[in-house]
Each structure stands twice: as C-alpha cells, then as structure tokens.
Scaffold this motif. Structure first.
Motif, short mmCIF file in Angstrom:
data_model
loop_
_atom_site.label_atom_id
_atom_site.label_comp_id
_atom_site.label_asym_id
_atom_site.label_seq_id
_atom_site.Cartn_x
_atom_site.Cartn_y
_atom_site.Cartn_z
N ASP A 179 24.96 37.95 -56.68
CA ASP A 179 24.50 36.74 -57.37
C ASP A 179 25.60 36.10 -58.21
OD1 ASP A 179 21.97 36.94 -56.32
OD2 ASP A 179 21.25 38.22 -57.97
N ASP A 180 26.70 36.84 -58.41
CA ASP A 180 27.76 36.30 -59.26
C ASP A 180 28.59 35.25 -58.52
OD1 ASP A 180 27.82 37.46 -61.95
OD2 ASP A 180 27.87 39.38 -60.87
N VAL A 181 28.98 34.25 -59.28
CA VAL A 181 29.89 33.22 -58.79
C VAL A 181 31.12 33.25 -59.68
CG1 VAL A 181 30.19 30.74 -58.39
CG2 VAL A 181 27.94 31.79 -58.05
N LEU A 182 32.26 33.59 -59.08
CA LEU A 182 33.49 33.74 -59.85
C LEU A 182 34.28 32.44 -59.84
CD1 LEU A 182 35.69 35.54 -61.24
CD2 LEU A 182 36.57 35.99 -58.94
N VAL A 183 34.88 32.09 -60.98
CA VAL A 183 35.87 31.02 -60.98
C VAL A 183 37.20 31.62 -61.42
CG1 VAL A 183 35.14 30.23 -63.29
CG2 VAL A 183 36.56 28.76 -61.88
N GLN A 184 38.26 31.21 -60.73
CA GLN A 184 39.60 31.70 -61.09
C GLN A 184 40.65 30.74 -60.54
OE1 GLN A 184 42.04 33.45 -58.81
NE2 GLN A 184 40.79 34.36 -57.19
N GLY A 185 41.85 30.81 -61.15
CA GLY A 185 42.96 29.96 -60.70
C GLY A 185 44.24 30.78 -60.63
N LEU A 186 44.09 32.00 -60.13
CA LEU A 186 45.23 32.93 -60.08
C LEU A 186 45.99 32.80 -58.76
CD1 LEU A 186 43.09 35.86 -61.44
CD2 LEU A 186 45.21 35.10 -62.55
N PRO A 187 47.28 33.17 -58.77
CA PRO A 187 48.02 33.19 -57.50
C PRO A 187 47.43 34.23 -56.55
CG PRO A 187 49.35 34.12 -59.30
CD PRO A 187 48.11 33.57 -59.92
N LEU A 188 47.58 33.98 -55.25
CA LEU A 188 46.94 34.85 -54.25
C LEU A 188 47.91 35.83 -53.60
CD1 LEU A 188 44.38 32.40 -52.59
CD2 LEU A 188 44.10 33.94 -54.55
N PHE A 189 49.10 36.01 -54.19
CA PHE A 189 50.04 36.98 -53.63
C PHE A 189 50.14 38.22 -54.51
CE2 PHE A 189 52.15 33.46 -55.77
CZ PHE A 189 52.85 34.11 -56.78
N HIS A 190 49.23 38.34 -55.48
CA HIS A 190 49.17 39.55 -56.30
C HIS A 190 47.75 40.11 -56.29
CE1 HIS A 190 53.12 40.18 -57.79
NE2 HIS A 190 53.22 38.98 -58.34
N VAL A 191 47.65 41.34 -56.77
CA VAL A 191 46.37 42.05 -56.75
C VAL A 191 45.30 41.31 -57.55
CG1 VAL A 191 45.26 44.13 -57.72
CG2 VAL A 191 47.28 44.34 -56.23
N HIS A 192 45.67 40.81 -58.72
CA HIS A 192 44.65 40.20 -59.58
C HIS A 192 43.89 39.08 -58.86
CE1 HIS A 192 43.69 38.86 -64.00
NE2 HIS A 192 42.63 38.88 -63.25
N GLY A 193 44.65 38.08 -58.38
CA GLY A 193 44.00 36.93 -57.75
C GLY A 193 43.43 37.23 -56.38
N LEU A 194 44.12 38.06 -55.61
CA LEU A 194 43.71 38.31 -54.22
C LEU A 194 42.64 39.40 -54.12
CD1 LEU A 194 44.08 37.70 -51.21
CD2 LEU A 194 45.92 39.40 -51.17
N VAL A 195 42.93 40.56 -54.65
CA VAL A 195 42.00 41.69 -54.47
C VAL A 195 40.77 41.50 -55.36
CG1 VAL A 195 41.68 44.18 -54.67
CG2 VAL A 195 43.85 43.25 -53.77
N LEU A 196 41.00 41.34 -56.67
CA LEU A 196 39.84 41.20 -57.56
C LEU A 196 39.19 39.83 -57.37
CD1 LEU A 196 41.28 43.63 -58.78
CD2 LEU A 196 40.68 42.79 -61.03
N GLY A 197 40.03 38.80 -57.23
CA GLY A 197 39.54 37.43 -57.31
C GLY A 197 39.03 36.84 -56.01
#
Ligand code: MCA
Ligand code: AMP
Length: 488
Positions: A179-197
C-alpha cells in the motif's frame, strides 16, 4: 547443471486481474502498471537471456528500472553505470566488469567508450512474456562500483539473496507494504536509489514515483498527492529543513507522510530538530553500505532517536570490535569500536579483487565496515566516525581521496596534490584540493580542476575548494600529513 528455482524477487509481476493494474513505476508523466512492467521487462529479458553481465545506462528514467528488472528476470547480472561518469572511470568499469552489452533508453546518447558494445534499446512500452526465473539465490544480481581510499572504484558483487534479505528486513522494520507509495529523487546507479528506492517498492507490490532530480517542491507535491514515504540523503533533508519555515505546503506534506527515511550519511541532529519543530514528524535513519546493503534502522514502531541509526535489522549480526578485533561487550553508549556485520544481506566479493575481498572479511565471516560506533544500553547504534580519513562522504556519495589525487596529478598545472574532506552544511563534507602548482606564478583555478576531475571521474567527485601551497606537509617517510592540512 540445472539452475535452481529460487522464489521470484518480484511476486507482484505475476499478478493478474485488478491487482496487475496497480501502479508500479512513475517517472514524471510516464507510468507503468505491474502488468505493463511485467510485459516490458519480459520483452527486454527475452533479448538478453544468456548474456554474462550487462551494463545499464542508469539515467534517472523509466528505462533504467525496466532494464534492471529485466536483467533480474533473465538471471543476468546488471552493472549500473553513472551516465555522468568521466572517461577514465567509465573505461575502468567497462574493462573490469566486461559486460557483453549495454541496455539504454532509446534516446540516450552513449559516449565513445561504449561504442564497441552491443546496444539494446529498452522499450518501456514493449510486450513480452515474463520468463521463469532460473537463478540460484547466490547468483550475482548487481555489480555496483564503490570507491575505496586509493585506486579506482571496486565492483561489489551483490547476490540475489542479499536483495531479498535486505528488502524483507526493511519491510519488517518499516511495516512497508504494497500500500506504500514511495517518492524519491536519488540517482539509480547506487544502492540507495536503485535497490531501496526502486526494487524495494516492486518487491512489496507497491509503487515508486521518481522525481528525475530531487527538489523540495517535487517531494511536497507527491507527498500531498498520495505518496506515503520519502527516501533521501541528508543533503536533501537539509534542503527540506532550510525550506520548511517559509513553505506551508512542504510542512503539510511531511506532516502527513507515513515514513521519512534518511541514509547514506549522518543526518545532523540540528536538521532532525528543525524538521521535527515545523512538522511534528521525526525523520528516521538507517545505516547501510554498498557491500552490505542495510544493516540497521530505527524501526517504524521504535523510538526515533536523533543521531542514531537504530538497531540491527532481522537476520543481521552486528558487533563492535576493538583495534585488535576483540569484540566490545559493553552496551554503554561510550565504548567506541569498528562495526562488523554478518548476514544474508552481504555482498559476495569485489569483482576481480580477491585480495581486497579477503582483507574485507574476518576469519569468521564478518565484514569490516570501517565505520566506528558506540551502542546505547538498548542496542541503538550511534556512528561516531570512520576509520579511514581518506574516504569522503559528500552529498551521500562515497569518494576516495586517492582517486581524486591521481586525477589531479594528471593535470599539467599540478605538481603535487592532496585531497581532504571538510565539513559542509549542505553536502556533509566538501572536497578540498590542496595543490602545489607546477608554476607558482600560474596556479590552476578551481574551475579548471573541477572540470578536469568531472570529465575524468564524475561531477560529484570534483573539488569544491582549491588551496594552493608551496609544499605539502610530509613526515620523515615522505607521506603527506593530511591532518596537518586540516588545521591550516
Ligand atoms: C556542476 N556540474 C558539473 C560541474 N559542475 N558537471 C560537469 N562538470 C562540472 N564542473 C553539474 C552536476 O553534474 C549536477 O548536474 C549539477 O551541476 C549540480 O551539481 P552538484 O552541485 O554536484 O549537485 P547537487 O544538486 O548539489 O547534488 C546534491 C544531491 C546529490 C542531489 C544531494 O549529491 C545526490 O544526488 N546525492 C545522492 C547520492 C547517493 O545516492 N548516494 C548513495 C550512495 P545534475 O544535477 O544534472 O546531475 S550510498 C549507498 O547507496 C548506501 C548503500 C546507503 O547507505 O545508502
Ligand atoms: P557507500 O559505500 O557509498 O555505500 O556508503 C556507505 C557508508 O555510508 C557507510 O560505511 C557509512 O559510513 C555511511 N552511512 C550510510 N548510512 C549512514 C547513516 N545513516 N549515518 C551515518 N553514516 C551512514
């Protein structure tokens, strides 16, 4: 040998009926439902099955998410590339990871370094069948490049098991659901933005709205329009804290969010407090690394104590050790030790670097993080520093001083170079280049050196400050004394 049938990483891709029509991804005006994502990723997976490793041109776009999901469905390891990588960095990553092809959005202009590789354009509107996943949980899923103190970045090989383990542990800690909708603006070549985000919401059957590039307006707009969670690095939360006093829309957005999560570097207590004062909401921190994915977090139902990264996630064994490797027994909030972790969330190896891999692990299989911490009596971890002074965290990016020094030394106007990080309210740390000019009458300007580093390595590795010296302070062995530079 027949490959195993590991359980699928994204069960929601098999949904049918109304469930398949739920939103999965949104990038700006473009969006895909689960049925559309399954079909698009299935089509791309059908074109890359059997490839050894594939590079992904990881621009902050729909195609990057489709490409990575496709690679995971095909059982092929993906190497996300920073589209702003300079020529040296890109050449190193390509030589080291030896991808057999590159996946890219149809409109992306790729640099000459990629010209020799077969190119597969990712069509987010294509339709193909989802292949059955024939992969073992220990098989490589991603190779993510991460900087060390010296030398070029190393490729951390992240197995499928680690993706599943870390995302499921976070689901437990954060009560993260479909049910969660995530918003993010992280780069997608690192773990934070790609894996988590991106992979995180998809594993839950929820959705992500990516901002393309982070802005406080974008975060406010999405949180006021149904998004429930925000992920960001401390620089983003710092910018939010700066903007909040004059921006009631942003204050309302944060106040209404289910979860605000910061990570990749420490969020200063001052920013925690400023956000809480205006919104009544506490940002929670989690602690991870490219090599370990996520290790600890403040839990959604736990006490959000500013300045701590919470407690070990389910399945993660965490200990603090003294210099000689002896575990610290006390949870006294005072005894400082290096964090070591063990669990299914860990990477397998540094690609082509058995020496570095061996050095990173203890005999009993714990990973040496290099982060120094204390633990409160109730187990909360507080990170107090890091072992290596030659690692800089700027804007949440890890940057090795040695890598930048080598690049600077290649500039003709530079005779000697040393790189340090100094505190910066926005970036956490900013990169400072200490330069002995080749010609004292014509010292190189900041802009010149920044462009030089940005063009070779990456823009986020560029120095933000340059200081000229007659000579670098060195000890009797000739080693540069960086601490002496810090006090200049
Ligand atoms: C400026 N630019 C240049 C130059 N100067 N380009 C080329 N040459 C130059 N000399 C460009 C930049 O590329 C950028 O473009 C724009 O100008 C602004 O640059 P900058 O000031 O560096 O950007 P910023 O907007 O201040 O960046 C702040 C940021 C960014 C948005 C917070 O630092 C960021 O995205 N950080 C996230 C890092 C991250 O995800 N780390 C996770 C790794 P353009 O804007 O177009 O790009 S850690 C991890 O994954 C672990 C597991 C964990 O725990 O999370
Ligand atoms: P990276 O190698 O880029 O994945 O960065 C990992 C490093 O980021 C860790 O070793 C920590 O030093 C730092 N880090 C990540 N999350 C946090 C956090 N919440 N607080 C402090 N440091 C963090």
């Amino acid at each position: 040998m027949q490959k195993g049938h590991a359980s699928p990483l994204f069960p929601a891709l098999a949904d049918t009926g109304a469930a398949a029509d739920r939103p999965a991804l949104r990038f700006g005006e473009r969006s895909l439902t689960y049925a559309e994502l399954a079909a698009a990723a299935g089509a791309t997976a059908g074109r890359i099955g059997g490839a050894g490793r594939v590079a992904v041109w990881a621009s902050p776009a729909m195609e990057t998410a489709v490409a990575v999901v496709a690679a995971l469905l095909a059982g092929v390891a993906a190497v996300p590339l920073n589209p702003k990588s300079g020529d040296r960095e890109l050449a190193h990553i390509l030589a080291d990871s030896a991808p057999s092809l590159v996946l890219a959005p149809p409109d992306a202009e790729l640099p000459p370094a990629l010209a020799a590789l077969e190119r597969v354009d990712v069509d987010a509107r294509a339709r193909g069948a989802v292949p059955e996943e024939h992969a073992d949980e220990g098989d490589p899923a991603l190779v993510v490049y991460t900087s060390g103190t010296t030398g070029p970045p190393k490729g951390a090989v992240i197995p499928r098991r680690a993706l599943a383990a870390t995302l499921d542990a976070l689901a437990d800690a954060w009560r993260w659901t479909g049910d969660d909708v995530l918003v993010q603006g992280l780069p997608l070549f690192h773990v934070h933005g790609l894996v988590l985000g991106v992979l995180g919401p998809l594993r839950r059957g929820g959705s992500v709205r990516h901002l393309g590039r982070f802005s406080t307006e974008g975060a406010a707009r999405e949180l006021n329009d149904g998004a429930t969670m925000l992920f960001g690095v401390p620089t983003m939360y710092h910018r939010i804290a700066e903007t909040l006093p004059g921006d009631p829309e942003l204050a309302k957005a944060l106040a209404g969010a289910r979860l605000l999560v910061s990570g990749s570097a420490a969020l200063p207590v001052h920013d925690h407090e400023r956000i809480a004062a205006v919104t009544g909401r506490r940002v929670i921190e989690r602690y991870g690394m490219t090599e370990t994915l996520m290790n600890t977090s403040v839990r959604a139902d736990g006490e959000p104590r500013a300045g701590t990264v919470g407690v070990p996630l389910p399945g993660v064994e965490l200990r603090l050790v003294e210099e000689d490797g002896t575990p610290i027994a006390d949870l006294d909030g005072e005894s400082v030790g290096e964090i070591q972790v063990r669990g299914p969330n860990l990477f397998t190896e540094y690609l082509n670097r058995p020496d570095a891999t061996a050095a990173a692990f203890t005999a009993d299989g714990f990973f040496r993080t290099g982060d120094m911490a204390v633990r409160d009596p109730d187990g909360y971890v507080r990170i107090v520093g890091r072992k290596a002074t030659d690692l800089i965290k700027s804007g949440g990016y890890k940057i090795g001083a040695g890598e930048i020094e080598n690049a600077l030394l290649e500039h003709p106007a530079v005779r000697e170079a040393a790189v340090t990080g100094e505190p910066d309210p926005d970036l956490g740390e900013r990169i400072v280049a200490w330069i002995v000019p080749a010609d004292p009458a014509a010292p190189p300007a900041l802009g010149t050196l920044a462009d030089h580093v940005a063009g070779r390595l990456a823009p986020h590795k560029r120095p933000r400050v340059v200081r000229h010296l007659d000579a670098l302070p060195r000890n009797d062995m000739g080693k540069v004394m960086k601490r002496a530079l810090g006090h200049d």
